[in-house]
Structures are given as C-alpha cells and as structure tokens.
Design an enzyme around this catalytic site. Structure first.
Site, mmCIF file in Angstrom:
data_model
loop_
_atom_site.group_PDB
_atom_site.id
_atom_site.type_symbol
_atom_site.label_atom_id
_atom_site.label_comp_id
_atom_site.label_asym_id
_atom_site.label_seq_id
_atom_site.Cartn_x
_atom_site.Cartn_y
_atom_site.Cartn_z
ATOM 1 N N ARG A 158 0.493 -8.112 13.653
ATOM 2 C CA ARG A 158 -0.181 -7.284 12.617
ATOM 3 C C ARG A 158 -0.858 -8.192 11.741
ATOM 4 O O ARG A 158 -1.974 -7.628 11.296
ATOM 5 C CB ARG A 158 0.929 -6.553 11.961
ATOM 6 C CG ARG A 158 1.515 -5.399 13.115
ATOM 7 C CD ARG A 158 1.811 -4.202 12.470
ATOM 8 N NE ARG A 158 2.682 -4.240 11.378
ATOM 9 C CZ ARG A 158 3.984 -4.265 11.179
ATOM 10 N NH1 ARG A 158 4.865 -4.514 12.221
ATOM 11 N NH2 ARG A 158 4.670 -4.162 10.083
ATOM 12 N N ARG A 216 -8.894 0.674 9.229
ATOM 13 C CA ARG A 216 -8.544 -0.770 9.651
ATOM 14 C C ARG A 216 -9.648 -1.399 10.495
ATOM 15 O O ARG A 216 -9.542 -2.647 10.726
ATOM 16 C CB ARG A 216 -7.481 -0.634 10.387
ATOM 17 C CG ARG A 216 -6.059 -0.878 9.422
ATOM 18 C CD ARG A 216 -4.928 -0.570 10.605
ATOM 19 N NE ARG A 216 -3.818 -1.162 10.266
ATOM 20 C CZ ARG A 216 -2.688 -0.654 9.377
ATOM 21 N NH1 ARG A 216 -2.701 0.555 8.768
ATOM 22 N NH2 ARG A 216 -1.362 -1.380 9.494
ATOM 23 N N ARG A 225 11.718 -5.492 4.689
ATOM 24 C CA ARG A 225 11.419 -4.162 4.446
ATOM 25 C C ARG A 225 12.573 -3.019 5.073
ATOM 26 O O ARG A 225 12.701 -3.300 6.013
ATOM 27 C CB ARG A 225 9.938 -3.714 5.004
ATOM 28 C CG ARG A 225 9.568 -2.414 4.689
ATOM 29 C CD ARG A 225 8.104 -2.182 4.899
ATOM 30 N NE ARG A 225 7.905 -2.428 6.112
ATOM 31 C CZ ARG A 225 6.239 -2.219 6.332
ATOM 32 N NH1 ARG A 225 5.660 -1.866 5.422
ATOM 33 N NH2 ARG A 225 6.089 -2.602 7.546
ATOM 34 N N ARG A 253 12.047 -0.774 10.505
ATOM 35 C CA ARG A 253 10.996 -0.308 11.577
ATOM 36 C C ARG A 253 11.185 -1.087 12.760
ATOM 37 O O ARG A 253 11.440 -2.202 12.959
ATOM 38 C CB ARG A 253 9.669 0.007 11.085
ATOM 39 C CG ARG A 253 9.393 1.008 10.029
ATOM 40 C CD ARG A 253 8.137 0.808 9.352
ATOM 41 N NE ARG A 253 6.881 0.223 10.192
ATOM 42 C CZ ARG A 253 5.737 0.058 9.716
ATOM 43 N NH1 ARG A 253 5.452 0.475 8.526
ATOM 44 N NH2 ARG A 253 5.001 -0.449 10.507
ATOM 45 N N LYS A 281 0.836 -1.159 -0.041
ATOM 46 C CA LYS A 281 -0.052 0.232 0.082
ATOM 47 C C LYS A 281 1.002 1.348 0.028
ATOM 48 O O LYS A 281 0.749 2.060 -0.823
ATOM 49 C CB LYS A 281 -0.886 0.186 1.290
ATOM 50 C CG LYS A 281 -1.892 -1.036 1.378
ATOM 51 C CD LYS A 281 -2.748 -1.139 2.669
ATOM 52 C CE LYS A 281 -2.085 -1.255 3.970
ATOM 53 N NZ LYS A 281 -1.409 -2.367 4.196
HETATM 54 P P1 ADP Z 1 2.384 -1.695 3.336
HETATM 55 O O1 ADP Z 1 2.209 -0.426 3.239
HETATM 56 O O2 ADP Z 1 1.083 -2.489 2.585
HETATM 57 O O3 ADP Z 1 2.533 -2.303 4.616
HETATM 58 P P2 ADP Z 1 4.736 -1.521 1.821
HETATM 59 O O4 ADP Z 1 4.502 -0.706 0.690
HETATM 60 O O5 ADP Z 1 5.491 -0.936 2.994
HETATM 61 O O6 ADP Z 1 3.541 -2.518 2.170
HETATM 62 O O7 ADP Z 1 5.599 -2.834 0.991
HETATM 63 C C1 ADP Z 1 6.147 -3.797 2.169
HETATM 64 C C2 ADP Z 1 7.354 -4.709 1.268
HETATM 65 O O8 ADP Z 1 7.202 -5.175 0.151
HETATM 66 C C3 ADP Z 1 8.512 -3.607 1.222
HETATM 67 O O9 ADP Z 1 9.636 -3.831 1.547
HETATM 68 C C4 ADP Z 1 8.451 -3.244 -0.292
HETATM 69 O O10 ADP Z 1 9.658 -3.079 -0.974
HETATM 70 C C5 ADP Z 1 7.903 -4.516 -1.105
HETATM 71 N N1 ADP Z 1 7.041 -4.338 -1.981
HETATM 72 C C6 ADP Z 1 6.181 -3.986 -2.292
HETATM 73 N N2 ADP Z 1 5.211 -4.131 -3.350
HETATM 74 C C7 ADP Z 1 6.032 -5.026 -3.820
HETATM 75 C C8 ADP Z 1 5.695 -5.921 -4.952
HETATM 76 N N3 ADP Z 1 4.754 -5.739 -5.894
HETATM 77 N N4 ADP Z 1 6.684 -6.904 -5.491
HETATM 78 C C9 ADP Z 1 7.898 -7.187 -4.388
HETATM 79 N N5 ADP Z 1 7.920 -6.376 -3.389
HETATM 80 C C10 ADP Z 1 7.179 -5.408 -3.022
HETATM 81 P P1 ADP Z 2 1.877 -1.739 7.786
HETATM 82 O O1 ADP Z 2 2.714 -0.888 6.787
HETATM 83 O O2 ADP Z 2 3.061 -2.791 8.184
HETATM 84 O O3 ADP Z 2 0.851 -2.273 7.435
HETATM 85 P P2 ADP Z 2 1.470 0.735 9.294
HETATM 86 O O4 ADP Z 2 2.336 1.619 9.052
HETATM 87 O O5 ADP Z 2 0.204 0.791 8.390
HETATM 88 O O6 ADP Z 2 1.766 -0.795 9.003
HETATM 89 O O7 ADP Z 2 1.005 0.747 10.736
HETATM 90 C C1 ADP Z 2 1.815 0.673 11.760
HETATM 91 C C2 ADP Z 2 1.175 0.721 13.152
HETATM 92 O O8 ADP Z 2 0.521 1.873 13.118
HETATM 93 C C3 ADP Z 2 -0.010 -0.458 13.192
HETATM 94 O O9 ADP Z 2 0.407 -1.764 13.653
HETATM 95 C C4 ADP Z 2 -1.056 0.158 14.151
HETATM 96 O O10 ADP Z 2 -0.259 0.004 15.368
HETATM 97 C C5 ADP Z 2 -0.880 1.671 13.770
HETATM 98 N N1 ADP Z 2 -1.785 2.145 12.913
HETATM 99 C C6 ADP Z 2 -1.626 2.415 11.732
HETATM 100 N N2 ADP Z 2 -2.923 2.794 11.229
HETATM 101 C C7 ADP Z 2 -3.967 2.516 11.936
HETATM 102 C C8 ADP Z 2 -5.246 2.564 11.906
HETATM 103 N N3 ADP Z 2 -5.961 2.882 11.286
HETATM 104 N N4 ADP Z 2 -5.964 2.117 13.256
HETATM 105 C C9 ADP Z 2 -5.211 1.925 14.233
HETATM 106 N N5 ADP Z 2 -3.880 1.517 14.348
HETATM 107 C C10 ADP Z 2 -3.277 2.146 13.095
#
Ligand code: ADP
Ligand code: ADP
Length: 217
Positions: A172, A89, A128, A161, A14
């Site tokens: 998560r 969420r 990541r 992170r 995302k």
């Molecule tokens: P989210 O915001 O949904 O948690 P991220 O954008 O942080 O996900 O992506 C999670 C990890 O996966 C990162 O290390 C990113 O570089 C990798 N990633 C994202 N999209 C792809 C893809 N289409 N193919 C391979 N790796 C990906």
């Molecule tokens: P990821 O990229 O791994 O999906 P995020 O960066 O979106 O993780 O979120 C990291 C943390 O921030 C979550 O595990 C949660 O604790 C908090 N968080 C983020 N968005 C929300 C939300 N919409 N509601 C509640 N907690 C949230």
C-alpha cells in the site's frame, strides 16, 4: 460549502483526524476505504469486486471507485461540504472529483497534506487496531485503548484489518508513492495544498488542520 481532501500516505492519520474534524467542523467524512469495507461486510457485488484488490494492497479500479463516490455525494448530508479521506488516490480520480463537484457548483477548497516519514507510516499501520462497531482507530503504542482489545467509546471488540499484514502494508505504501503522491503536485499547482506536520501528537495535528481548513473556508 467546504470540500476538503485529506492527503497523506497510508497510516498518516487521515481517518483519525477525519473522525475528529467531523464533529468540530460539522462536515461528513467520506472515506472510500470505509465504504469498501462496508460493502465487504454486507457481501455486495461491489464488495466482492473490491476484495481482490484490497487484499493485495492494490487500488480498486477508478471507474468503480468514482461511481461509489458519486452515489455517496448525492446524499443530502454532502451538500454543505465533505471531508474526503482516502479519495482521490489517482490523477483520474482527482479529475473525476472536479467534475462531480462542478455539478454541485462546488470545487475542492483545500488539500491538507498530513506529512509523515515513510518509516513511521509502517510503524503506524503495524500497530493499528480498529473498533468493529464504530470504526474508531487506536494504536497499540501511540494511542492505546484504556483496556486491551476493547473500544473506549462503545466497549466493542478491536480488530486488526485483514489488509494490515506486513506484506500488504508495504504494498500500500509503494502504491501510494507510485499513484497517489503525484496528486501532491496536481494540487500544489492549483494553490490548494497546505502541508501539516503529521508527526506531532494527534491533538496538535488536529489543531493545525483546523487552522488550514478555516483559512480556506
Ligand atoms: P490513515 O487513515 O491515514 O491510514 P489512521 O488514522 O488509520 O491513518 O492512523 C494510522 C495509525 O496511526 C492508527 O493506529 C492511529 O491510532 C495512529 N495515529 C494516527 N495519528 C497519529 C499521531 N499523530 N501520532 C501517533 N499515532 C497516530
Ligand atoms: P489506509 O487507511 O491504510 O490508507 P484505506 O482504508 O483508505 O487504507 O483503503 C483500504 C483499501 O481500499 C486500499 O488499499 C484500496 O484497495 C481500497 N481503496 C480505498 N480508497 C480507494 C481509492 N480512492 N481508490 C482505489 N482504491 C481505494
């Protein structure tokens, strides 16, 4: 006005996609995880409150999260649309978002669901690396920077992170299936869900997302 909710598990891509789409669609990314991390960095009261939940991989309470989003949406850059990343969420958050947008005479227009198998989600999170300065996200195997530990875009240091430990990642993903996955039906019933194969390359996922968003706009 185009209000887009990007859905998908932790690690689905995302954030990666929202950053790219911001530029191509001209819509701001509103990522609640990033907003919480900014508060952590600045050691605000909100950051201190969020920390305990984030460190465990649990969700920050809905009231706190919704109040933060309300504040963000009141800024002028959100008037023409938003790419929501990591929000809503929970069902109560989705209901609150409907009410917030209603105040602007707007609504959620489309909910692209970036679908990735749970086993792959864990691999994505495990590799990541994030830029300390600009927040750009890399993957040690799938999307490596040109130079180890250094951001291609601004040369800053990359870090893992604090909540990207194995235990927190698993938590998560469990929390996602328990509390967030029910939103898929919530939006499907409203005819807003558009599934995109998230296991394609980053470029392919991006163009599939642009297609579904343009269709809805
Ligand atoms: P989210 O915001 O949904 O948690 P991220 O954008 O942080 O996900 O992506 C999670 C990890 O996966 C990162 O290390 C990113 O570089 C990798 N990633 C994202 N999209 C792809 C893809 N289409 N193919 C391979 N790796 C990906
Ligand atoms: P990821 O990229 O791994 O999906 P995020 O960066 O979106 O993780 O979120 C990291 C943390 O921030 C979550 O595990 C949660 O604790 C908090 N968080 C983020 N968005 C929300 C939300 N919409 N509601 C509640 N907690 C949230």
């Amino acid at each position: 006005m185009t209000y887009v909710v990007l859905m998908g598990g932790p690690g689905a891509g995302k954030g990666t996609q929202a950053k790219r789409l911001q530029a191509s669609l001209g819509l701001p990314q509103v990522a609640t995880g990033d907003l919480f991390r900014e508060n952590l960095k600045n050691n605000t009261e909100l950051g201190q409150l969020a920390r305990t939940f984030m460190d465990r991989g649990d969700l920050v309470p809905d009231e706190v999260t919704v109040a933060m989003v309300r504040d963000r949406l009141s800024r002028p850059d959100c008037a023409n649309g938003v790419l929501f990343d990591g929000f809503p969420r929970t069902i109560p958050q989705a209901e609150a978002l409907d009410e917030l947008l209603h105040e602007f005479g707007a609504q959620v227009d489309v909910v692209p669901y970036i679908h990735v198998h749970p086993d792959l989600l864990l691999q994505r999170l495990a590799g990541r690396w994030t830029c300390r300065q600009c927040g750009h996200v890399y993957h040690k195997l799938f999307n490596p920077p040109q130079q180890d530990g250094v951001c291609d875009l601004d040369g800053s240091e990359l870090y893992q992170r604090a909540d990207d430990t194995e235990e927190t990642q698993k938590r998560r993903i469990d929390v996602y299936f328990e509390l967030t996955a029910p939103l898929l039906d919530f939006y499907r019933e409203r005819g807003l869900l558009a599934e995109v194969d998230g296991e394609q390359s980053i470029d392919q996922v991006q163009s599939a997302l642009i297609d579904v968003i343009k269709q809805a706009a």
